[in-house]
Structure formats: C-alpha cells, structure tokens
Design a protein around this motif. Structure first.
Motif, PDB file in Angstrom:
ATOM      1  N   GLU A   1      36.939  13.668 -30.045  1.00  0.00           N
ATOM      2  CA  GLU A   1      38.349  13.358 -29.926  1.00  0.00           C
ATOM      3  C   GLU A   1      38.576  12.280 -28.874  1.00  0.00           C
ATOM      4  O   GLU A   1      37.812  12.165 -27.918  1.00  0.00           O
ATOM      5  CB  GLU A   1      39.125  14.618 -29.560  1.00  0.00           C
ATOM      6  N   PHE A   2      39.634  11.495 -29.074  1.00  0.00           N
ATOM      7  CA  PHE A   2      39.978  10.477 -28.099  1.00  0.00           C
ATOM      8  C   PHE A   2      40.475  11.126 -26.812  1.00  0.00           C
ATOM      9  O   PHE A   2      41.121  12.173 -26.848  1.00  0.00           O
ATOM     10  CB  PHE A   2      41.065   9.541 -28.638  1.00  0.00           C
ATOM     11  N   THR A   3      40.196  10.475 -25.713  1.00  0.00           N
ATOM     12  CA  THR A   3      40.722  10.919 -24.421  1.00  0.00           C
ATOM     13  C   THR A   3      42.207  10.573 -24.355  1.00  0.00           C
ATOM     14  O   THR A   3      42.729   9.820 -25.189  1.00  0.00           O
ATOM     15  CB  THR A   3      39.996  10.217 -23.260  1.00  0.00           C
ATOM     16  N   ALA A   4      42.884  11.084 -23.341  1.00  0.00           N
ATOM     17  CA  ALA A   4      44.303  10.760 -23.153  1.00  0.00           C
ATOM     18  C   ALA A   4      44.488   9.254 -22.978  1.00  0.00           C
ATOM     19  O   ALA A   4      45.433   8.661 -23.517  1.00  0.00           O
ATOM     20  CB  ALA A   4      44.859  11.518 -21.953  1.00  0.00           C
ATOM     21  N   GLU A   5      43.588   8.620 -22.247  1.00  0.00           N
ATOM     22  CA  GLU A   5      43.656   7.168 -22.038  1.00  0.00           C
ATOM     23  C   GLU A   5      43.472   6.416 -23.357  1.00  0.00           C
ATOM     24  O   GLU A   5      44.166   5.441 -23.626  1.00  0.00           O
ATOM     25  CB  GLU A   5      42.582   6.747 -21.035  1.00  0.00           C
ATOM     26  N   GLU A   6      42.546   6.873 -24.181  1.00  0.00           N
ATOM     27  CA  GLU A   6      42.303   6.235 -25.476  1.00  0.00           C
ATOM     28  C   GLU A   6      43.490   6.430 -26.415  1.00  0.00           C
ATOM     29  O   GLU A   6      43.860   5.514 -27.161  1.00  0.00           O
ATOM     30  CB  GLU A   6      41.013   6.765 -26.094  1.00  0.00           C
ATOM     31  N   ARG A   7      44.111   7.601 -26.382  1.00  0.00           N
ATOM     32  CA  ARG A   7      45.300   7.839 -27.208  1.00  0.00           C
ATOM     33  C   ARG A   7      46.450   6.943 -26.755  1.00  0.00           C
ATOM     34  O   ARG A   7      47.197   6.414 -27.577  1.00  0.00           O
ATOM     35  CB  ARG A   7      45.693   9.314 -27.183  1.00  0.00           C
ATOM     36  N   ALA A   8      46.579   6.747 -25.451  1.00  0.00           N
ATOM     37  CA  ALA A   8      47.620   5.852 -24.931  1.00  0.00           C
ATOM     38  C   ALA A   8      47.356   4.414 -25.387  1.00  0.00           C
ATOM     39  O   ALA A   8      48.293   3.687 -25.754  1.00  0.00           O
ATOM     40  CB  ALA A   8      47.675   5.930 -23.406  1.00  0.00           C
ATOM     41  N   PHE A   9      46.095   4.006 -25.382  1.00  0.00           N
ATOM     42  CA  PHE A   9      45.745   2.671 -25.860  1.00  0.00           C
ATOM     43  C   PHE A   9      46.067   2.543 -27.344  1.00  0.00           C
ATOM     44  O   PHE A   9      46.645   1.535 -27.780  1.00  0.00           O
ATOM     45  CB  PHE A   9      44.259   2.377 -25.609  1.00  0.00           C
ATOM     46  N   ARG A  10      45.756   3.565 -28.120  1.00  0.00           N
ATOM     47  CA  ARG A  10      46.066   3.560 -29.555  1.00  0.00           C
ATOM     48  C   ARG A  10      47.575   3.405 -29.770  1.00  0.00           C
ATOM     49  O   ARG A  10      48.010   2.621 -30.616  1.00  0.00           O
ATOM     50  CB  ARG A  10      45.575   4.845 -30.214  1.00  0.00           C
ATOM     51  N   ASP A  11      48.372   4.100 -28.980  1.00  0.00           N
ATOM     52  CA  ASP A  11      49.822   3.984 -29.083  1.00  0.00           C
ATOM     53  C   ASP A  11      50.293   2.571 -28.742  1.00  0.00           C
ATOM     54  O   ASP A  11      51.208   2.040 -29.372  1.00  0.00           O
ATOM     55  CB  ASP A  11      50.508   5.003 -28.176  1.00  0.00           C
ATOM     56  N   GLU A  12      49.652   1.954 -27.746  1.00  0.00           N
ATOM     57  CA  GLU A  12      49.980   0.578 -27.367  1.00  0.00           C
ATOM     58  C   GLU A  12      49.669  -0.389 -28.511  1.00  0.00           C
ATOM     59  O   GLU A  12      50.461  -1.271 -28.828  1.00  0.00           O
ATOM     60  CB  GLU A  12      49.202   0.171 -26.119  1.00  0.00           C
ATOM     61  N   VAL A  13      48.510  -0.199 -29.136  1.00  0.00           N
ATOM     62  CA  VAL A  13      48.124  -1.062 -30.263  1.00  0.00           C
ATOM     63  C   VAL A  13      49.098  -0.869 -31.424  1.00  0.00           C
ATOM     64  O   VAL A  13      49.562  -1.846 -32.017  1.00  0.00           O
ATOM     65  CB  VAL A  13      46.672  -0.765 -30.707  1.00  0.00           C
ATOM     66  N   ARG A  14      49.437   0.371 -31.730  1.00  0.00           N
ATOM     67  CA  ARG A  14      50.377   0.633 -32.826  1.00  0.00           C
ATOM     68  C   ARG A  14      51.727  -0.029 -32.566  1.00  0.00           C
ATOM     69  O   ARG A  14      52.316  -0.617 -33.467  1.00  0.00           O
ATOM     70  CB  ARG A  14      50.565   2.137 -33.004  1.00  0.00           C
ATOM     71  N   ALA A  15      52.213   0.082 -31.338  1.00  0.00           N
ATOM     72  CA  ALA A  15      53.501  -0.517 -30.988  1.00  0.00           C
ATOM     73  C   ALA A  15      53.440  -2.038 -31.115  1.00  0.00           C
ATOM     74  O   ALA A  15      54.373  -2.665 -31.642  1.00  0.00           O
ATOM     75  CB  ALA A  15      53.905  -0.110 -29.574  1.00  0.00           C
ATOM     76  N   PHE A  16      52.345  -2.626 -30.656  1.00  0.00           N
ATOM     77  CA  PHE A  16      52.183  -4.070 -30.769  1.00  0.00           C
ATOM     78  C   PHE A  16      52.193  -4.496 -32.231  1.00  0.00           C
ATOM     79  O   PHE A  16      52.870  -5.457 -32.608  1.00  0.00           O
ATOM     80  CB  PHE A  16      50.883  -4.528 -30.099  1.00  0.00           C
ATOM     81  N   LEU A  17      51.462  -3.795 -33.064  1.00  0.00           N
ATOM     82  CA  LEU A  17      51.393  -4.132 -34.483  1.00  0.00           C
ATOM     83  C   LEU A  17      52.758  -3.992 -35.149  1.00  0.00           C
ATOM     84  O   LEU A  17      53.159  -4.842 -35.944  1.00  0.00           O
ATOM     85  CB  LEU A  17      50.360  -3.257 -35.186  1.00  0.00           C
ATOM     86  N   ARG A  18      53.487  -2.932 -34.833  1.00  0.00           N
ATOM     87  CA  ARG A  18      54.829  -2.751 -35.402  1.00  0.00           C
ATOM     88  C   ARG A  18      55.750  -3.901 -35.011  1.00  0.00           C
ATOM     89  O   ARG A  18      56.538  -4.376 -35.826  1.00  0.00           O
ATOM     90  CB  ARG A  18      55.437  -1.435 -34.906  1.00  0.00           C
ATOM     91  N   GLU A  19      55.639  -4.347 -33.777  1.00  0.00           N
ATOM     92  CA  GLU A  19      56.543  -5.373 -33.265  1.00  0.00           C
ATOM     93  C   GLU A  19      56.140  -6.794 -33.651  1.00  0.00           C
ATOM     94  O   GLU A  19      56.993  -7.648 -33.874  1.00  0.00           O
ATOM     95  CB  GLU A  19      56.619  -5.271 -31.747  1.00  0.00           C
ATOM     96  N   HIS A  20      54.841  -7.065 -33.738  1.00  0.00           N
ATOM     97  CA  HIS A  20      54.380  -8.452 -33.850  1.00  0.00           C
ATOM     98  C   HIS A  20      53.736  -8.841 -35.179  1.00  0.00           C
ATOM     99  O   HIS A  20      53.574 -10.028 -35.436  1.00  0.00           O
ATOM    100  CB  HIS A  20      53.407  -8.772 -32.714  1.00  0.00           C
ATOM    101  N   LEU A  21      53.349  -7.888 -35.991  1.00  0.00           N
ATOM    102  CA  LEU A  21      52.723  -8.235 -37.273  1.00  0.00           C
ATOM    103  C   LEU A  21      53.818  -8.584 -38.279  1.00  0.00           C
ATOM    104  O   LEU A  21      54.641  -7.730 -38.626  1.00  0.00           O
ATOM    105  CB  LEU A  21      51.870  -7.078 -37.793  1.00  0.00           C
ATOM    106  N   PRO A  22      53.865  -9.838 -38.736  1.00  0.00           N
ATOM    107  CA  PRO A  22      54.910 -10.239 -39.684  1.00  0.00           C
ATOM    108  C   PRO A  22      54.831  -9.437 -40.990  1.00  0.00           C
ATOM    109  O   PRO A  22      53.746  -9.179 -41.519  1.00  0.00           O
ATOM    110  CB  PRO A  22      54.613 -11.720 -39.944  1.00  0.00           C
ATOM    111  N   ALA A  23      55.996  -9.065 -41.482  1.00  0.00           N
ATOM    112  CA  ALA A  23      56.079  -8.241 -42.692  1.00  0.00           C
ATOM    113  C   ALA A  23      55.435  -8.914 -43.898  1.00  0.00           C
ATOM    114  O   ALA A  23      54.802  -8.247 -44.717  1.00  0.00           O
ATOM    115  CB  ALA A  23      57.536  -7.893 -42.986  1.00  0.00           C
ATOM    116  N   ASP A  24      55.576 -10.239 -44.008  1.00  0.00           N
ATOM    117  CA  ASP A  24      55.008 -10.920 -45.176  1.00  0.00           C
ATOM    118  C   ASP A  24      53.484 -10.879 -45.149  1.00  0.00           C
ATOM    119  O   ASP A  24      52.846 -10.712 -46.195  1.00  0.00           O
ATOM    120  CB  ASP A  24      55.514 -12.350 -45.294  1.00  0.00           C
ATOM    121  N   ILE A  25      52.901 -10.970 -43.976  1.00  0.00           N
ATOM    122  CA  ILE A  25      51.437 -10.878 -43.873  1.00  0.00           C
ATOM    123  C   ILE A  25      50.994  -9.451 -44.168  1.00  0.00           C
ATOM    124  O   ILE A  25      50.041  -9.226 -44.922  1.00  0.00           O
ATOM    125  CB  ILE A  25      50.949 -11.343 -42.485  1.00  0.00           C
TER     126      ILE A  25
END
Length: 93
Positions: A4-28
């Motif tokens: 299982e991911f550590t708490a730090e790794e889960r926080a990093f995963r959440d950061e990556v998910r948030a970045f992707l939601r905000e910055h990945l263009p819908a058309d791509i």
C-alpha cells in the motif's frame, strides 16, 4: 510485504490527480481515451504545461533539471496520467 502507498505517496497521488484535472486539456483527454491519435501540437502543448509546473523530466535527477522523483512517485505519475487520458511522455536523450 506491504504494497500500500504511504500517506506521503497518497498525498502525492492526490496532487497529481488535481494537476491533471486542472491542466490536461479536455480535447487531448478525449483523443487519448478514445484511442485517437494526438497531434504533434497536443504532445508539445502537454510537455509545455508539465515544464511550466516543474514536472518536465519526470525520470531525471533534480541536478539535471528533472523532478527528482523516486520510483514510486514516477509510477504514480504514469498511472494517474494514463488513467486521466494524458499523452504518453516523449522520451528524450
């Protein structure tokens, strides 16, 4: 063995998910998730967004301009990117 991911790794995963939601263009996202070919401009635009966020060279050490992420962080980034529909990163020498 605990896989299982550590708490730090889960926080990093959440950061990556948030970045992707905000910055990945819908058309791509739409192209990638539907198996259509992303254009050169799509790849370059995505690479530019990663660079602007300090996430260029995800496999590179910090001293060479990369993120300095460890293997688990690289894995999390790749898995989350694929699930979100981001284009695969273009390897560079």
């Amino acid at each position: 063995m605990n896989l299982e991911f550590t708490a730090e790794e889960r926080a990093f995963r959440d950061e990556v998910r948030a970045f992707l939601r905000e910055h990945l263009p819908a058309d791509i996202r739409e192209k990638v998730l539907n198996g259509r070919e992303a254009s050169r401009d799509d790849y370059l635009g995505w690479q530019r967004r990663l660079y602007e966020h300090g996430w260029a060279g995800v496999n590179w050490p910090k001293e060479f301009g990369g993120t300095g992420w460890n293997a688990v962080q690289q894995y999390i980034f790749e898995e989350e990117s694929a699930e979100a529909g981001a284009p695969r990163l273009i390897p560079s020498d």
